[in-house]
Design a protein around this motif. Structure first.
Motif, PDB file in Angstrom:
ATOM      1  N   GLN A 226      48.191  27.591  37.068  1.00 31.26           N
ATOM      2  CA  GLN A 226      48.150  28.954  37.162  1.00 31.26           C
ATOM      3  C   GLN A 226      47.060  29.629  37.905  1.00 31.26           C
ATOM      4  O   GLN A 226      46.015  28.721  38.515  1.00 31.26           O
ATOM      5  CB  GLN A 226      47.827  29.620  35.490  1.00 31.26           C
TER       6      GLN A 226
ATOM      7  N   HIS B 201      52.492  37.780  35.293  1.00 27.84           N
ATOM      8  CA  HIS B 201      52.360  38.371  34.018  1.00 27.84           C
ATOM      9  C   HIS B 201      51.409  39.694  34.451  1.00 27.84           C
ATOM     10  O   HIS B 201      50.704  39.812  35.332  1.00 27.84           O
ATOM     11  CB  HIS B 201      51.406  37.591  33.247  1.00 27.84           C
ATOM     12  N   GLY B 202      51.613  40.673  33.511  1.00 30.31           N
ATOM     13  CA  GLY B 202      50.803  41.807  33.417  1.00 30.31           C
ATOM     14  C   GLY B 202      51.134  42.617  34.877  1.00 30.31           C
ATOM     15  O   GLY B 202      52.221  42.681  35.227  1.00 30.31           O
TER      16      GLY B 202
ATOM     17  N   GLN C 294      45.069  31.749  27.864  1.00 27.48           N
ATOM     18  CA  GLN C 294      45.568  33.307  27.920  1.00 27.48           C
ATOM     19  C   GLN C 294      44.448  33.954  28.337  1.00 27.48           C
ATOM     20  O   GLN C 294      43.283  33.775  28.184  1.00 27.48           O
ATOM     21  CB  GLN C 294      45.879  33.502  26.499  1.00 27.48           C
TER      22      GLN C 294
ATOM     23  N   ASP D 163      44.689  42.527  33.672  1.00 20.54           N
ATOM     24  CA  ASP D 163      45.903  41.733  32.847  1.00 20.54           C
ATOM     25  C   ASP D 163      46.934  40.947  33.748  1.00 20.54           C
ATOM     26  O   ASP D 163      47.928  40.550  33.408  1.00 20.54           O
ATOM     27  CB  ASP D 163      46.652  42.806  32.320  1.00 20.54           C
TER      28      ASP D 163
ATOM     29  N   THR E 265      55.760  32.482  37.099  1.00 14.90           N
ATOM     30  CA  THR E 265      55.902  33.439  36.417  1.00 14.90           C
ATOM     31  C   THR E 265      54.905  34.696  36.599  1.00 14.90           C
ATOM     32  O   THR E 265      53.667  34.114  36.281  1.00 14.90           O
ATOM     33  CB  THR E 265      56.148  33.478  35.087  1.00 14.90           C
TER      34      THR E 265
ATOM     35  N   TRP F 239      48.153  37.681  36.189  1.00 17.05           N
ATOM     36  CA  TRP F 239      47.981  36.539  36.601  1.00 17.05           C
ATOM     37  C   TRP F 239      49.154  35.746  36.738  1.00 17.05           C
ATOM     38  O   TRP F 239      50.270  36.550  36.324  1.00 17.05           O
ATOM     39  CB  TRP F 239      47.264  35.676  35.218  1.00 17.05           C
ATOM     40  N   ALA F 240      49.289  34.310  37.127  1.00 13.39           N
ATOM     41  CA  ALA F 240      50.701  34.073  37.280  1.00 13.39           C
ATOM     42  C   ALA F 240      50.490  32.465  36.714  1.00 13.39           C
ATOM     43  O   ALA F 240      49.473  31.973  36.919  1.00 13.39           O
ATOM     44  CB  ALA F 240      51.023  33.934  38.696  1.00 13.39           C
ATOM     45  N   SER F 241      51.661  31.997  36.079  1.00  9.30           N
ATOM     46  CA  SER F 241      51.585  30.574  35.645  1.00  9.30           C
ATOM     47  C   SER F 241      52.954  29.889  36.054  1.00  9.30           C
ATOM     48  O   SER F 241      53.957  30.677  36.278  1.00  9.30           O
ATOM     49  CB  SER F 241      51.416  30.646  34.355  1.00  9.30           C
TER      50      SER F 241
END
Length: 218
Positions: free
Chosen positions: A173, A33-34, A180, A49, A31, A51-53
């Motif tokens: 991640q 993010h940012g 976070q 902001d 997923t 990143w990926a997880s």
């Protein structure tokens, strides 16, 4: 493969791989993010902001190897995570980290530096110009080895690990050191390929797998 390019080496089989370029869905989806985005064969991270997880991993990881081909937006950033395996809260983790414990140095990051060796290592100089291959192995006896471009990077050392990341209770991640985003956990740069193994690769295997990106990227 480019015309005239060498045949890719026989690389060890990975538990999971993310190449960010084939168009095929990876075995372990991510997923974003940012501001994270995938384009031109890489996961791009803005250091603010992005990143990926993944979701929870199906496999238990004890002995393991993380490797990534990464380019950096600048060499003066500190503490950004490249590739992390962690519990679902991000409290316990092991990761490939840039310059958290010394300027321009790759290190095996961990929660509260529990398995991190602060010994100085060669300073990075090329990753702003090209992808650099960085790999870390965690052995059953707690030995941690770092590699850069297929060669040993500093000396191996004995840690108090390895930590066991149980199936269904851990995740990976990219671009955020752990948990976070906060402080200096985020990386500014691009990840061109990453591989996860459920064993510690040998130095010879690291040498062979390090050539993968050079062989496949046009």
């Amino acid at each position: 493969l480019k015309s005239g390019q060498a045949t890719p080496p026989t690389a060890p089989a990975a538990l999971a791989e993310w190449d960010f370029e084939s168009g095929a869905a990876p075995a372990i989806p991510l997923t974003l993010h940012g501001g994270a985005k995938i384009s031109e064969g890489a996961l791009h991270l803005n250091g603010r902001d992005a990143w990926a997880s993944s979701g929870p991993l199906a496999a238990t990881l004890k002995a393991r190897t993380l490797e990534a081909w990464v380019s950096l937006a600048n060499l003066d950033q500190t503490g950004g995570g490249v590739f992390t395996v962690q519990d679902l809260e991000g409290d316990v983790f092991d990761a490939i980290v840039f310059a958290e414990n010394g300027p321009r140095q790759w290190l095996a990051g961990s929660n509260n530096f529990a398995r991190t060796n602060p010994s100085p290592r060669p300073k990075e100089s090329d990753a702003v110009n090209r992808p650099v291959h960085v790999a870390i192995t965690w052995s059953d006896d707690g030995t941690i080895r770092l590699f850069r471009d297929g060669a040993p990077y500093g000396q191996p050392y004995k840690s108090n690990g390895p930590v066991t990341f149980a199936a269904g209770e851990s995740m990976v991640q990219f671009g955020c050191r752990h948990g976070q985003p906060s402080g200096n956990r985020l990386l500014a740069g691009a990840i061109h390929r990453a591989r996860l193994y459920d064993r510690a690769l040998t130095p010879d295997e690291i040498t062979r797998t390090a050539a993968l990106e050079a062989a496949f990227v046009p």
